[in-house]
Write a protein that holds these residues in place. Structure first.
Motif, PDB file in Angstrom:
ATOM      1  N   GLY B 366       0.691  -1.300   0.033  1.00  0.00           N
ATOM      2  CA  GLY B 366       0.190   0.008  -0.088  1.00  0.00           C
ATOM      3  C   GLY B 366       1.022   1.349   0.038  1.00  0.00           C
ATOM      4  O   GLY B 366       0.523   2.257  -0.558  1.00  0.00           O
ATOM      5  N   ILE B 367       1.956   1.163   0.939  1.00  0.00           N
ATOM      6  CA  ILE B 367       2.856   2.506   0.776  1.00  0.00           C
ATOM      7  C   ILE B 367       3.524   2.463  -0.536  1.00  0.00           C
ATOM      8  O   ILE B 367       3.619   3.706  -0.827  1.00  0.00           O
ATOM      9  N   VAL B 368       3.954   1.339  -1.016  1.00  0.00           N
ATOM     10  CA  VAL B 368       4.698   1.611  -2.405  1.00  0.00           C
ATOM     11  C   VAL B 368       3.689   2.439  -3.403  1.00  0.00           C
ATOM     12  O   VAL B 368       4.031   3.124  -4.191  1.00  0.00           O
ATOM     13  N   GLY B 369       2.488   1.976  -3.564  1.00  0.00           N
ATOM     14  CA  GLY B 369       1.419   2.626  -4.424  1.00  0.00           C
ATOM     15  C   GLY B 369       1.153   4.022  -4.213  1.00  0.00           C
ATOM     16  O   GLY B 369       1.387   4.915  -5.055  1.00  0.00           O
ATOM     17  N   LEU B 447      -2.123   2.235  -9.140  1.00  0.00           N
ATOM     18  CA  LEU B 447      -3.455   2.002  -8.722  1.00  0.00           C
ATOM     19  C   LEU B 447      -3.634   0.474  -8.524  1.00  0.00           C
ATOM     20  O   LEU B 447      -4.381  -0.033  -7.847  1.00  0.00           O
ATOM     21  N   ARG B 448      -2.885  -0.425  -9.584  1.00  0.00           N
ATOM     22  CA  ARG B 448      -3.163  -1.727  -9.310  1.00  0.00           C
ATOM     23  C   ARG B 448      -2.584  -2.242  -8.020  1.00  0.00           C
ATOM     24  O   ARG B 448      -3.141  -3.007  -7.432  1.00  0.00           O
TER      25      ARG B 448
ATOM     26  N   GLU C 251     -14.191   2.396 -15.287  1.00  0.00           N
ATOM     27  CA  GLU C 251     -13.822   2.448 -13.814  1.00  0.00           C
ATOM     28  C   GLU C 251     -12.289   2.843 -13.743  1.00  0.00           C
ATOM     29  O   GLU C 251     -11.796   3.833 -13.002  1.00  0.00           O
ATOM     30  N   VAL C 252     -11.379   2.142 -14.565  1.00  0.00           N
ATOM     31  CA  VAL C 252     -10.102   2.529 -14.411  1.00  0.00           C
ATOM     32  C   VAL C 252      -9.764   3.562 -14.927  1.00  0.00           C
ATOM     33  O   VAL C 252      -8.915   4.443 -14.491  1.00  0.00           O
ATOM     34  N   ASN C 253     -10.562   4.031 -16.042  1.00  0.00           N
ATOM     35  CA  ASN C 253     -10.336   4.913 -16.898  1.00  0.00           C
ATOM     36  C   ASN C 253     -10.531   6.541 -15.788  1.00  0.00           C
ATOM     37  O   ASN C 253      -9.815   7.439 -15.977  1.00  0.00           O
ATOM     38  N   ILE C 254     -11.517   6.562 -15.105  1.00  0.00           N
ATOM     39  CA  ILE C 254     -11.852   7.586 -14.114  1.00  0.00           C
ATOM     40  C   ILE C 254     -10.698   7.700 -13.026  1.00  0.00           C
ATOM     41  O   ILE C 254     -10.322   8.779 -12.809  1.00  0.00           O
ATOM     42  N   ASN C 255     -10.338   6.249 -12.665  1.00  0.00           N
ATOM     43  CA  ASN C 255      -9.241   6.680 -11.464  1.00  0.00           C
ATOM     44  C   ASN C 255      -8.240   6.823 -12.334  1.00  0.00           C
ATOM     45  O   ASN C 255      -7.290   8.111 -11.415  1.00  0.00           O
TER      46      ASN C 255
END
Lengths: 265, 458, 430
Positions: B366-369, B447-448, C251-255
């Protein structure tokens, strides 16, 4: 499952490990534990039973001062471990917890390797002088927790990859790796299937040789199977405490009788 | 004219609503059992008027001025727009426009006045035409929907289908925005790469976008190698991240593990204030306070310090990023299950051992993100660097030197006159494309990672 | 229990031994060190916040007052036509005023004294006369702003003991000003012009009216576009969207859109709105359009969270009495989620208010001396005005930049306060 005669002899001989007097616990305004007096014996399995919310877990967490981390909790009275008041200023909770290990309801292995899980306690407390000693402690703890044969070839794999029963035994191994004098178990089998429960119960019976074990349980069958002494809590009070078979066969208090026969719970 | 068109549209919609509702109610009063309430028959008519007419109007308004301009410019006398560069054409266009609005400077050529008159006429005509089109659409919609009123007509389903379509359109709009960004950047960048080879842009180590006024000037070509600009961006980002990550992590650890609830209740909102301050304010702070302070320290220590150091810009950017990283790390630490904390404490670990050896490793994903998102922000941050960093691209990694960044170059190249045909202007779009690609890739990965992490403990 | 082959190894540790006590002390120190680092980190952040605010307040507070000087202005009908007072010869009026106010001064002294007045003093007089044409023919005492150097002098920003050659005011200037002070002509009233004037070349006249109105128009446009679109998109994604590839892509696009650098939106606006659609430069309408694209993801994300917070039991109850899915959403779920949606929207708009870079690219850093009368007129916005002033060399603009920032922060605090109020007032516990 175990030799009744031997147990009765043992109980008769054992010395007092924990002696609690007038223990009161408040969470904010809630009076969670009322005036509990109890003596817990060494090398004995003691079961705490009672309906949920009766304070048995709360009292358990007083014995290794895990309630310290809850800001609103307030504890009065005295709890002595081998005659030492554990709430005395001279006692460091950090060291106390190394002497009084704890196992939780849900298996909670750290997201680390099996080896690192077991060696975590010895490492932070500086119990091993070198790697060889650490290896020895890890192996001994895993053997004592009856897990060694299952994991000895994959000590570097993550502990979270084990099955539920194995995870709980890993947590027991982790707890006994600091060579505690006591082991507190907070419903250790409630998240396990019957087979894993059987293994852990067998292990608890075995651990009695070396430790004083306190187990909180919801299951009266379990209490009857593994413990020699039983304490029945109700609404924050200790209602009855005595030999397990006596509690289950001829309870003194009507509340105990009602609980055991399934009328409150 | 647009106002009248909209007023007419609303009237038509309202009329359609009343008309259909009344017709439906009349059917009911006549003893028929309606499938849908009268209200829905009315709404069906209103939506049937509004939706197509508004779409047409918006498209019309968006395209009107470009179309009219094209007609005007193609109608100019032969030779008026030949042999002049596009800047001149722009100038002619704006002059015609200002004449059309009645602001005449000096004595323009007669063909310009004529063009201005034609412009006014065309605009008036476009207005009337729009009005007519809207009227036609409204009338057609009213006619069709009025005929649809019948007891078995499923007006509610029809209305809901239209609304459903509108909802889908709303969510597709976000995709249009992304597509618009990509298209505009790619389109202008392609034009840039027709003037400057893409290899020179990607691998060149000299960035001098000044276009000479005279062709025989020295450095007449201008140089468009983005490597030094990229290097400057990375230097400032590096400075910002090396300061903000430890500070942000430490404050998150303190807030999460050691702070009393009261302290946390005060400290968290205060940190969020730092996050809410507009970046232009940070930029002003950098030039007013931080840069002079760094210069003074440099002078006191006898180190040569440039006036616009990367350190000042990066340092101020770090202040902006501290609350960002701190709140990400705080969330990540809070998401670690309580049972792990209890497990560690029950083994006799101190709080610091629990944090450093159990919670922190568990929260790392989480921190890396969060740190990745912070890096992407630092790369894309504009106002702080526009105000506090330099303009000259240098191949240096010395944080005490003055460097420039991608965003600084975009803004300086585009502030002021923008003719869409000089490599100077188009270079900004090429830089923008690179900026978009780089930050997009970081964001997707970040985000992933964050999503994976949330799933881990949910 | 066949594994118990090692027997019972020594398990007893002497916890009171020297070794364990030392170890424990070391661990306790580690605890204190980590705590110290944490506190230091938070302290550093707070210190920076304090320095930032202190810099702005100490620097900006002065700009909320402006030095004025009172002069006697004879307004003769020869110079100002009562029929058309706006078009009078105010330059000469001002020269007469200096003569009337300082009857004893010789021409060179008069020239020096005239330097005390702002260059724009004549416009102040003109506006007074236009407001009240009955003044024509009278001699009126009017307070006009002083020029920036004297304003700085009056506010104590000029070191009188420093080398005369390095100052903008020499000793005679300062003496003349002192004399005016002794005559009681100098006042330091609250500088309402900062809010009621538009931009100007002269710091003593420059105000934020144009920027505030420009920002208001831009935010209005931004709200009108992003609010309905955002709610529509969020409702679709949260309530109706099937679980398929397209929904995932949206969804991914909005984020991702929420994390695109703001300057890229400026490039989009420049290429598409100005370049392809031919919209006017520097217009708050285009600014608002651009900002709405950036606010959209914020509103969508906030709305989805608010919709998600409405418990399913409400939906089931309404569906159970035979309402259609859309009737449930628009009639029950959306009204219940509205406070959360509004809170998210206000926070999104507050972010948009502080956004600068995209507005620079569409030319909202123009030098415009009149407040815009429609969203299509050229204008600045608060943050771009700050950027322009921060770039101006005159000393008076430094304080004014800080003051403008304080005004901007004031608006942001207000918006966030409204959001916090809404959240606490309408927050429901299900």
């Amino acid at each position: 499952m175990y030799d009744m005669n031997r147990v009765e002899n043992a109980v008769g001989q054992d010395e007092i490990k924990i002696s609690a007097r007038n223990v009161q616990v408040w969470y904010g305004e809630t009076h969670a534990i009322k005036d509990v007096d109890v003596d817990i014996l060494d090398k004995t399995v003691t079961a705490f039973i009672g309906p949920s919310g009766c304070g048995k877990s709360t009292f358990l967490r007083c014995i290794n001062r895990m309630n310290d981390s809850i800001p609103s909790a307030r504890i009065e009275g005295e709890i002595r471990l081998d005659g030492e008041d554990i709430y005395d200023r001279s006692i460091d909770p950090v060291q106390l917890r190394a002497r009084v290990g704890m196992v939780f309801q849900k298996p909670n292995p750290f997201p680390k390797s099996i080896y690192d899980n077991v060696s975590y306690g010895p490492r932070i407390h500086g119990l091993a002088r070198n790697r060889a000693e650490l290896d020895e402690i890890v192996e001994r703890s895993l053997r004592d927790a009856a897990l060694w044969n299952e994991v000895k070839d994959r000590l570097q794999e993550p502990g979270t990859g084990l099955s539920g029963g194995q995870q709980q035994r890993l947590c027991i191994a982790r707890a006994i790796a600091t060579s505690p004098e006591m082991l507190l178990m907070d419903e250790p089998c409630s998240a396990l299937d019957p087979i894993a429960t059987g293994q852990v119960e067998e292990l608890i019976d075995h651990l009695r040789q070396d430790f004083s074990v306190v187990i909180v349980t919801h299951s009266m069958q379990q209490a009857a199977r593994v413990s020699q002494k039983t304490a029945f809590f109700h609404l924050g009070s200790l209602v009855e405490y005595g030999e397990t078979d006596e509690i289950f066969t001829k309870p003194q208090d009507p509340r105990t009788e009602s609980y055991i026969s399934g009328r409150i719970g | 004219m647009t106002g009248i068109a909209f007023a007419m549209l609303l009237t038509a919609a309202l009329a359609g609503y009343m008309m259909n509702r009344r017709a439906a109610l009349a059917l009911r009063d006549g003893g028929q059992r309606l499938h849908s309430l009268g209200m829905f028959h009315g709404m069906y008519a209103a939506l049937a008027v509004l939706v197509p007419a508004i779409i047409v109007t918006l498209l019309w308004l968006a395209l009107q001025s470009s179309v009219i301009d094209a007609i005007i410019m193609s109608g100019l006398p032969d030779g008026a727009t030949e042999n002049v560069d596009t800047g001149m054409v722009q100038l002619i266009k704006s002059e015609i426009h200002s004449i059309a609005r009645g602001r005449v400077f000096g004595t323009p050529e007669p063909w310009k006045i004529e063009a201005a008159e034609r412009l006014n006429a065309l605009q008036a005509m476009a207005g009337w035409l729009l009005l007519a089109v809207v009227a036609l659409i409204s009338a057609a919609a009213l006619f069709v929907t009025r005929r649809s009123v019948a007891s078995e007509f499923r007006a509610r389903q029809a209305v809901e289908r239209i609304i459903y379509g509108l909802l889908i359109a709303c969510s597709l709009f976000a995709i249009f925005v992304t597509v618009g960004i990509v298209l505009s950047l790619v389109f202008e960048s392609i034009r840039f790469f027709q003037m400057v080879p893409i290899t020179e842009f990607l691998f060149g180590t000299s960035w001098e976008p000044q276009i000479p006024i005279r062709a025989d000037q020295i450095a007449a070509e201008g140089a468009f190698g983005w490597i030094p600009v990229l290097l400057g961006t990375l230097v400032i980002t590096f400075v910002a991240i090396t300061i903000s990550v430890p500070v942000g992590l430490m404050s998150a650890i303190y807030l999460n593990e050691f702070a009393s609830p009261g302290f946390r209740g005060i400290a968290k909102p205060l940190l969020e204030i730092l996050a809410g301050i507009p970046t232009v304010v940070y930029g002003f702070f950098a030039i007013l306070t931080v840069a002079p302070a760094i210069r003074a320290w440099g002078a006191a220590l006898g180190i040569p310090v440039a006036p616009n150091t990367a350190l000042a810009a990066g340092g101020v950017m770090a202040i902006m990023l501290i609350p960002f990283i701190s709140s990400f790390a705080d969330d990540a630490l809070s998401a670690v299950p309580r049972s792990l904390r209890d497990g560690s404490m029950a083994l006799g670990a101190t709080r610091s051992e629990t944090v450093l050896k159990v919670l922190f490793p568990a929260a790392i994903p989480g921190i890396v993100g969060g740190v990745l998102l912070a890096i992407s922000r630092a790369i894309g941050e504009t106002m702080i660097v526009v105000m506090a960093a330099g303009l000259i691209a240098k191949m240096t990694i010395n944080p005490l030197d003055s460097v420039t960044t991608v965003t600084v170059q975009i803004v300086t190249l585009l502030i002021g006159d923008t003719a869409f045909d000089s490599p100077k202007t188009l270079a900004a779009f090429a830089l923008g494309l690179m900026l978009f690609i780089v930050t997009l890739m970081i964001n997707i990965v970040a985000l992933r990672v964050v999503r994976k992490y949330r799933e881990l403990y949910d | 229990m066949t594994e118990q082959t090692t027997g019972s190894p020594t398990r007893n540790h002497d916890w009171n031994s020297e070794q364990f006590r030392k170890n424990l002390a070391r661990r306790r120190r580690g605890e204190i060190v980590l705590r110290g680092f944490g506190l230091a980190a938070i302290g550093l952040a707070f210190l920076m916040l304090a320095i930032l605010l202190w810099t702005l307040i100490s620097g900006g507070a002065q700009a909320f007052r402006q030095t004025h000087v009172a002069i006697e202005v004879p307004i003769s009908a020869e110079l100002v036509d009562p029929a058309n007072p706006a078009d009078g010869n105010y330059r000469t009026v001002m020269r007469d005023a200096m003569q009337t106010t300082f009857p004893d001064a010789d021409p060179s002294e008069l020239r020096a004294l005239a330097g005390i007045l702002s260059n724009a003093a004549q416009f102040v007089v003109r506006d007074r006369v236009v407001d009240d044409p009955s003044l024509i023919g009278q001699t009126v005492r009017i307070n006009v702003p002083t020029s920036d150097p004297y304003d700085q002098l009056n506010k104590g920003n000029v070191d009188i003991d420093s080398d005369e050659a390095l100052r903008r005011l020499d000793d005679t200037d300062i003496a003349a000003f002192k004399q005016l002070q002794d005559e009681g002509r100098i006042t330091l009233p609250i500088n309402w012009a900062l809010l009621t004037n538009a931009d100007s070349r002269f710091p003593e006249l420059a105000g934020l009216k144009g920027a505030i109105i420009g920002s208001a128009y831009a935010l209005l446009v931004c709200f009108l576009i992003s609010f309905p679109l955002g709610i529509g998109a969020a409702i679709y994604l949260e309530e109706f969207a099937p679980k398929n590839k397209l929904s995932d892509v949206i969804e991914v696009n909005i984020n991702n859109l929420a994390a695109v650098p703001s300057v890229v939106f400026g490039l989009l606006a420049l290429a598409v709105f100005l370049g392809w659609f031919g919209m006017p430069r520097s217009a708050p309408f285009v600014g608002g359009l651009t900002l709405s694209l950036m606010t959209l993801p914020t509103i969508i994300i906030a709305t989805r969270a608010a919709l998600k917070a409405v418990p399913p039991s409400i939906r089931e109850a309404a569906l159970g009495v035979g309402a259609s899915k859309q009737q449930v959403v628009f009639g029950h779920v959306l009204p219940l989620a509205m406070p959360g949606i509004l809170t998210g929207t206000i926070i999104g708009l507050a972010q948009a208010l502080g956004e600068t870079a995209p507005l620079l690219l569409i030319g909202m850093n123009a030098f415009v001396t009149a407040a815009p009368s429609s969203p299509f007129d050229a204008a600045t916005a608060l943050p771009t005005q700050i950027f322009i002033w921060a770039d101006s060399p005159e000393r008076g603009f430094v304080a004014r930049t800080s003051a403008a920032i304080l005004v901007l922060l004031g608006f942001l605090v207000m918006m966030n306060a409204i959001a916090i109020y809404l959240r606490s007032r309408f927050e429901r516990r299900w």
